[in-house]
Design an enzyme around this catalytic site. Sequence first.
Site, PDB file in Angstrom:
ATOM      1  N   ASP A   1       1.719   6.399  -2.641  1.00 35.99           N
ATOM      2  CA  ASP A   1       1.025   5.402  -1.823  1.00 35.99           C
ATOM      3  C   ASP A   1       1.378   5.672  -0.360  1.00 35.99           C
ATOM      4  OD1 ASP A   1       3.616   4.560  -1.463  1.00 35.99           O
ATOM      5  OD2 ASP A   1       3.190   2.444  -1.806  1.00 35.99           O
TER       6      ASP A   1
ATOM      7  N   LYS B   1      -3.667   7.358  -8.420  1.00 33.96           N
ATOM      8  CA  LYS B   1      -2.482   6.586  -8.044  1.00 33.96           C
ATOM      9  C   LYS B   1      -2.231   5.450  -9.047  1.00 33.96           C
ATOM     10  CE  LYS B   1      -2.041   3.529  -4.790  1.00 33.96           C
ATOM     11  NZ  LYS B   1      -2.250   2.835  -3.546  1.00 33.96           N
TER      12      LYS B   1
END
Length: 215
Positions: free
Chosen positions: A138, A120
Amino acid sequence: MKKDNIPLFFATLQAANPTPETELEYATPFELLAAVLLSAQATDVGVNKATRKLFPVANTPQAILRLGVEGLEDYIKTIGLYRSKAKHLIETCRILVEKHGGEVPRTRAELEALPGVGRKTANVVLNVAFGEATIAVDTHIFRVSNRTGLAPGKTPLEVELKLEKRVPFEFRLHAHHWLILHGRYICVARTPKCWECAVAPFCDYKPKTPRPKSA
Ligand code: SF4
């Protein structure tokens, strides 16, 4: 979400916010990497408060190494998990200096080899600092993608790969921020604000939340 609705969904988000930006404050790729590392399970507002004091004093890997773990901790104490984040950031700075000439590397493999940097974080840095069309999934993007039917999936990676296939290329660069901001302010976790949502006509979620009497 029907395939035909996907361009309309993004065109609507784009019309409201043509060039969305991260809410993390940064001026260089290194500041962005440091801010993203500090932001896990913390709010952007909280991270900005700390980095506004830290970056004027130390905003390069070399300068943060000079602070040392304890010196760095003093600046980031207000952020959750600050001890492990300080350790990771110092270790990351050491690798940046030793292997990358003090610069932030531009490939996913090199980024993910840094301590505390997962897929991420690498996606955020590639997208925001280097303009690549990556989408970092997210909690907001995961929820919005599933709820709307845009890119349903059981894991963040499944959602990310589906988004890569489903989001038309012209919207890919900014998709990350449009979806985050939409999830943060409109399609919020507990009760989505469907009554004021511009993309409601394209979203699969049912039943839509009606306008509360007080709103
Ligand atoms: S209509 Fe409701 S569920 Fe769908 S995107 Fe908008 S806020 Fe989210």
